[in-house]
Design a protein around this motif. Structure first.
Motif, PDB file in Angstrom:
ATOM      1  N   LYS A  43       5.531   3.285   1.990  1.00 14.98           N
ATOM      2  CA  LYS A  43       5.091   1.984   1.521  1.00 14.98           C
ATOM      3  C   LYS A  43       4.980   1.049   2.729  1.00 14.98           C
ATOM      4  O   LYS A  43       5.882   1.023   3.561  1.00 14.98           O
ATOM      5  CB  LYS A  43       6.123   1.353   0.568  1.00 14.98           C
ATOM      6  N   VAL A  44       3.898   0.272   2.791  1.00 13.69           N
ATOM      7  CA  VAL A  44       3.763  -0.747   3.820  1.00 13.69           C
ATOM      8  C   VAL A  44       3.335  -2.053   3.154  1.00 13.69           C
ATOM      9  O   VAL A  44       2.506  -2.049   2.228  1.00 13.69           O
ATOM     10  CB  VAL A  44       2.782  -0.352   4.942  1.00 13.69           C
ATOM     11  N   LEU A  45       3.882  -3.137   3.612  1.00 11.47           N
ATOM     12  CA  LEU A  45       3.628  -4.438   3.022  1.00 11.47           C
ATOM     13  C   LEU A  45       2.190  -4.880   3.286  1.00 11.47           C
ATOM     14  O   LEU A  45       1.736  -4.893   4.424  1.00 11.47           O
ATOM     15  CB  LEU A  45       4.609  -5.461   3.587  1.00 11.47           C
ATOM     16  N   LEU A  46       1.480  -5.238   2.214  1.00 17.13           N
ATOM     17  CA  LEU A  46       0.109  -5.717   2.312  1.00 17.13           C
ATOM     18  C   LEU A  46       0.048  -7.243   2.247  1.00 17.13           C
ATOM     19  O   LEU A  46      -0.700  -7.888   2.983  1.00 17.13           O
ATOM     20  CB  LEU A  46      -0.741  -5.111   1.196  1.00 17.13           C
ATOM     21  N   LYS A  47       0.867  -7.819   1.365  1.00 12.29           N
ATOM     22  CA  LYS A  47       0.852  -9.259   1.150  1.00 12.29           C
ATOM     23  C   LYS A  47       2.167  -9.658   0.520  1.00 12.29           C
ATOM     24  O   LYS A  47       2.777  -8.869  -0.209  1.00 12.29           O
ATOM     25  CB  LYS A  47      -0.323  -9.629   0.208  1.00 12.29           C
ATOM     26  N   TYR A  48       2.619 -10.876   0.793  1.00  8.84           N
ATOM     27  CA  TYR A  48       3.869 -11.330   0.176  1.00  8.84           C
ATOM     28  C   TYR A  48       3.823 -12.840  -0.032  1.00  8.84           C
ATOM     29  O   TYR A  48       3.032 -13.561   0.596  1.00  8.84           O
ATOM     30  CB  TYR A  48       5.074 -10.944   1.021  1.00  8.84           C
ATOM     31  N   ASN A  49       4.680 -13.292  -0.922  1.00 10.88           N
ATOM     32  CA  ASN A  49       4.821 -14.726  -1.173  1.00 10.88           C
ATOM     33  C   ASN A  49       6.299 -15.058  -1.300  1.00 10.88           C
ATOM     34  O   ASN A  49       7.024 -14.443  -2.096  1.00 10.88           O
ATOM     35  CB  ASN A  49       4.102 -15.121  -2.468  1.00 10.88           C
ATOM     36  N   ILE A  50       6.771 -15.992  -0.486  1.00  8.44           N
ATOM     37  CA  ILE A  50       8.167 -16.433  -0.508  1.00  8.44           C
ATOM     38  C   ILE A  50       8.197 -17.924  -0.819  1.00  8.44           C
ATOM     39  O   ILE A  50       7.557 -18.723  -0.118  1.00  8.44           O
ATOM     40  CB  ILE A  50       8.871 -16.157   0.844  1.00  8.44           C
ATOM     41  N   GLN A  51       8.904 -18.290  -1.866  1.00  6.30           N
ATOM     42  CA  GLN A  51       9.002 -19.706  -2.252  1.00  6.30           C
ATOM     43  C   GLN A  51       9.861 -20.482  -1.276  1.00  6.30           C
ATOM     44  O   GLN A  51      10.849 -19.988  -0.783  1.00  6.30           O
ATOM     45  CB  GLN A  51       9.573 -19.824  -3.667  1.00  6.30           C
ATOM     46  N   THR A  61       1.966  14.495   0.038  1.00  2.00           N
ATOM     47  CA  THR A  61       2.486  15.770  -0.470  1.00  2.00           C
ATOM     48  C   THR A  61       1.379  16.730  -0.865  1.00  2.00           C
ATOM     49  O   THR A  61       1.602  17.926  -0.981  1.00  2.00           O
ATOM     50  CB  THR A  61       3.411  15.536  -1.669  1.00  2.00           C
ATOM     51  N   ASP A  62       0.182  16.218  -1.110  1.00  2.00           N
ATOM     52  CA  ASP A  62      -0.939  17.077  -1.485  1.00  2.00           C
ATOM     53  C   ASP A  62      -1.818  17.360  -0.262  1.00  2.00           C
ATOM     54  O   ASP A  62      -1.640  16.764   0.805  1.00  2.00           O
ATOM     55  CB  ASP A  62      -1.776  16.411  -2.581  1.00  2.00           C
ATOM     56  N   THR A  63      -2.769  18.251  -0.429  1.00  2.00           N
ATOM     57  CA  THR A  63      -3.687  18.586   0.657  1.00  2.00           C
ATOM     58  C   THR A  63      -4.465  17.357   1.110  1.00  2.00           C
ATOM     59  O   THR A  63      -4.657  17.117   2.303  1.00  2.00           O
ATOM     60  CB  THR A  63      -4.669  19.685   0.211  1.00  2.00           C
ATOM     61  N   ILE A  64      -4.882  16.558   0.123  1.00  2.00           N
ATOM     62  CA  ILE A  64      -5.591  15.304   0.410  1.00  2.00           C
ATOM     63  C   ILE A  64      -4.644  14.147   0.128  1.00  2.00           C
ATOM     64  O   ILE A  64      -4.186  13.988  -1.009  1.00  2.00           O
ATOM     65  CB  ILE A  64      -6.858  15.175  -0.448  1.00  2.00           C
ATOM     66  N   PRO A  65      -4.300  13.319   1.119  1.00  2.00           N
ATOM     67  CA  PRO A  65      -3.398  12.184   0.890  1.00  2.00           C
ATOM     68  C   PRO A  65      -3.973  11.227  -0.157  1.00  2.00           C
ATOM     69  O   PRO A  65      -5.195  11.053  -0.261  1.00  2.00           O
ATOM     70  CB  PRO A  65      -3.323  11.515   2.265  1.00  2.00           C
ATOM     71  N   THR A  66      -3.090  10.634  -0.943  1.00  2.00           N
ATOM     72  CA  THR A  66      -3.504   9.666  -1.953  1.00  2.00           C
ATOM     73  C   THR A  66      -2.972   8.296  -1.589  1.00  2.00           C
ATOM     74  O   THR A  66      -1.895   8.159  -1.006  1.00  2.00           O
ATOM     75  CB  THR A  66      -2.990  10.062  -3.346  1.00  2.00           C
ATOM     76  N   VAL A  67      -3.744   7.265  -1.935  1.00  2.00           N
ATOM     77  CA  VAL A  67      -3.381   5.884  -1.626  1.00  2.00           C
ATOM     78  C   VAL A  67      -3.459   5.052  -2.896  1.00  2.00           C
ATOM     79  O   VAL A  67      -4.390   5.193  -3.691  1.00  2.00           O
ATOM     80  CB  VAL A  67      -4.315   5.291  -0.541  1.00  2.00           C
ATOM     81  N   ASP A  68      -2.460   4.191  -3.084  1.00  2.00           N
ATOM     82  CA  ASP A  68      -2.417   3.327  -4.257  1.00  2.00           C
ATOM     83  C   ASP A  68      -1.779   2.004  -3.843  1.00  2.00           C
ATOM     84  O   ASP A  68      -1.381   1.829  -2.685  1.00  2.00           O
ATOM     85  CB  ASP A  68      -1.604   3.993  -5.372  1.00  2.00           C
ATOM     86  N   THR A  69      -1.685   1.067  -4.760  1.00  2.00           N
ATOM     87  CA  THR A  69      -0.986  -0.195  -4.515  1.00  2.00           C
ATOM     88  C   THR A  69       0.132  -0.371  -5.530  1.00  2.00           C
ATOM     89  O   THR A  69       0.069   0.167  -6.642  1.00  2.00           O
ATOM     90  CB  THR A  69      -1.940  -1.402  -4.597  1.00  2.00           C
ATOM     91  N   SER A  70       1.158  -1.103  -5.143  1.00  2.00           N
ATOM     92  CA  SER A  70       2.261  -1.423  -6.046  1.00  2.00           C
ATOM     93  C   SER A  70       2.745  -2.828  -5.740  1.00  2.00           C
ATOM     94  O   SER A  70       2.548  -3.353  -4.644  1.00  2.00           O
ATOM     95  CB  SER A  70       3.411  -0.410  -5.906  1.00  2.00           C
ATOM     96  N   LYS A  71       3.388  -3.428  -6.717  1.00  2.00           N
ATOM     97  CA  LYS A  71       3.866  -4.797  -6.556  1.00  2.00           C
ATOM     98  C   LYS A  71       5.223  -4.946  -7.218  1.00  2.00           C
ATOM     99  O   LYS A  71       5.469  -4.441  -8.311  1.00  2.00           O
ATOM    100  CB  LYS A  71       2.881  -5.787  -7.197  1.00  2.00           C
ATOM    101  N   VAL A  72       6.120  -5.644  -6.530  1.00  2.00           N
ATOM    102  CA  VAL A  72       7.409  -6.000  -7.090  1.00  2.00           C
ATOM    103  C   VAL A  72       7.597  -7.496  -6.865  1.00  2.00           C
ATOM    104  O   VAL A  72       7.134  -8.054  -5.867  1.00  2.00           O
ATOM    105  CB  VAL A  72       8.564  -5.191  -6.452  1.00  2.00           C
ATOM    106  N   ILE A  77       0.864  -1.171   0.000  1.00  2.00           N
ATOM    107  CA  ILE A  77       0.000   0.000   0.000  1.00  2.00           C
ATOM    108  C   ILE A  77       0.904   1.225   0.000  1.00  2.00           C
ATOM    109  O   ILE A  77       1.769   1.367   0.867  1.00  2.00           O
ATOM    110  CB  ILE A  77      -0.918   0.024   1.236  1.00  2.00           C
ATOM    111  N   ASP A  78       0.722   2.101  -0.970  1.00  2.00           N
ATOM    112  CA  ASP A  78       1.525   3.314  -1.106  1.00  2.00           C
ATOM    113  C   ASP A  78       0.691   4.526  -0.702  1.00  2.00           C
ATOM    114  O   ASP A  78      -0.414   4.722  -1.226  1.00  2.00           O
ATOM    115  CB  ASP A  78       2.006   3.494  -2.545  1.00  2.00           C
ATOM    116  N   SER A  79       1.229   5.331   0.190  1.00  2.00           N
ATOM    117  CA  SER A  79       0.520   6.526   0.652  1.00  2.00           C
ATOM    118  C   SER A  79       1.390   7.749   0.407  1.00  2.00           C
ATOM    119  O   SER A  79       2.557   7.784   0.814  1.00  2.00           O
ATOM    120  CB  SER A  79       0.182   6.417   2.148  1.00  2.00           C
TER     121      SER A  79
END
Length: 255
Positions: A247-255, A56-67, A51-53
């Protein structure tokens, strides 16, 4: 006697050079022998969803990212054989790996970046990203040569030599995926808070597409949170002591 002294001096000099080269390069046997414990586990199929927060703007924005690790490849570089893992950011929600890939490998000194590849460009340079294991009170600073992708021409650029340090080896970091005991790494960069030509306000690092932006430079503290054998857990950017991106970890998978 002079002859023997010269030989001894040469032997000592060669040994010193050998030690210097070892501290600035990936272990030569690390191409085929995995480490037992790592700061970031590398295996095809591993991924980290965040989860990406942005604040920098008046209203915070939230999105997701994956690597994630999309594949492993082998090649020869600087007379060494490498078996590296491709670290890809994904386009969401389609879950499609982007074309450009960072190449990583673990060895006994930590996580190394070997370079980057894409369909249109290749830039190889070995650089230690994260020292592991490491002690906070010991020699915990090193130079990391950061490579970035230039979206304008779809090429890679060697953007910065960053002064990396390890601030903590047991920083507790809470995320939706759990609370982790992390190694907290730190470096500083300049932000370029700017108005792009055309009137779009964006935050960019100073070296990225800087000819297309106008504005003031803002020093930023970057904190990376990695949990051993889990990997990338969090990221924080602070400007003048205030968190502006996280950035905070939402979910992960480790083989």
């Amino acid at each position: 006697m002079k002859k023997y002294r010269i030989i001894i001096v040469l032997i000592v000099f060669a040994a010193v050079l050998g030690l210097i080269s070892c501290t600035n390069s990936v272990d030569s046997d690390r191409s085929t022998t995995p480490v037992k414990k790592s700061i970031c586990p590398l295996a095809v199929g591993n991924y980290w969803l965040f989860i990406d927060s942005s604040f920098t703007d008046t209203i915070p924005t939230v999105d997701t990212s994956k690597v994630g690790i999309s594949e492993s490849i082998s090649f020869k570089f600087n007379n060494l054989d490498y078996n590296v893992f491709c670290w890809n950011w994904y386009t969401l929600p389609g879950n499609t790996p982007r074309d450009y890939k960072w190449l990583y490998v673990n060895d006994s000194s930590g996580l190394w970046n070997i370079g980057c590849i894409s369909a249109s460009d290749t830039l190889l340079k070995t650089s230690l990203k994260l020292k592991y294991p490491i002690t906070v009170n010991g020699d915990n600073s090193w130079a990391y040569y950061k490579i970035e992708h230039n979206s304008t021409d779809n090429n890679f650029i060697l953007s910065d030599s960053l002064a990396m340090t390890c601030k903590s080896t047991n920083a507790m970091y809470s995320t939706p995926a759990g609370t982790f005991s992390c190694y907290m790494y730190h470096y500083e960069r300049n932000m370029y808070r700017a108005t792009r030509h055309g009137g779009i306000n964006e935050d960019k690092f100073i070296d990225e597409e800087k000819n297309n932006y106008r504005g003031e430079q803002t020093p930023a503290d970057i904190y990376l949170y990695y949990a051993p054998d889990i990997g990338y857990v969090g990221y924080e950017r602070k400007e003048r002591g205030t968190v502006t991106f996280k950035k905070v970890l939402l979910k992960y998978n480790i083989q």
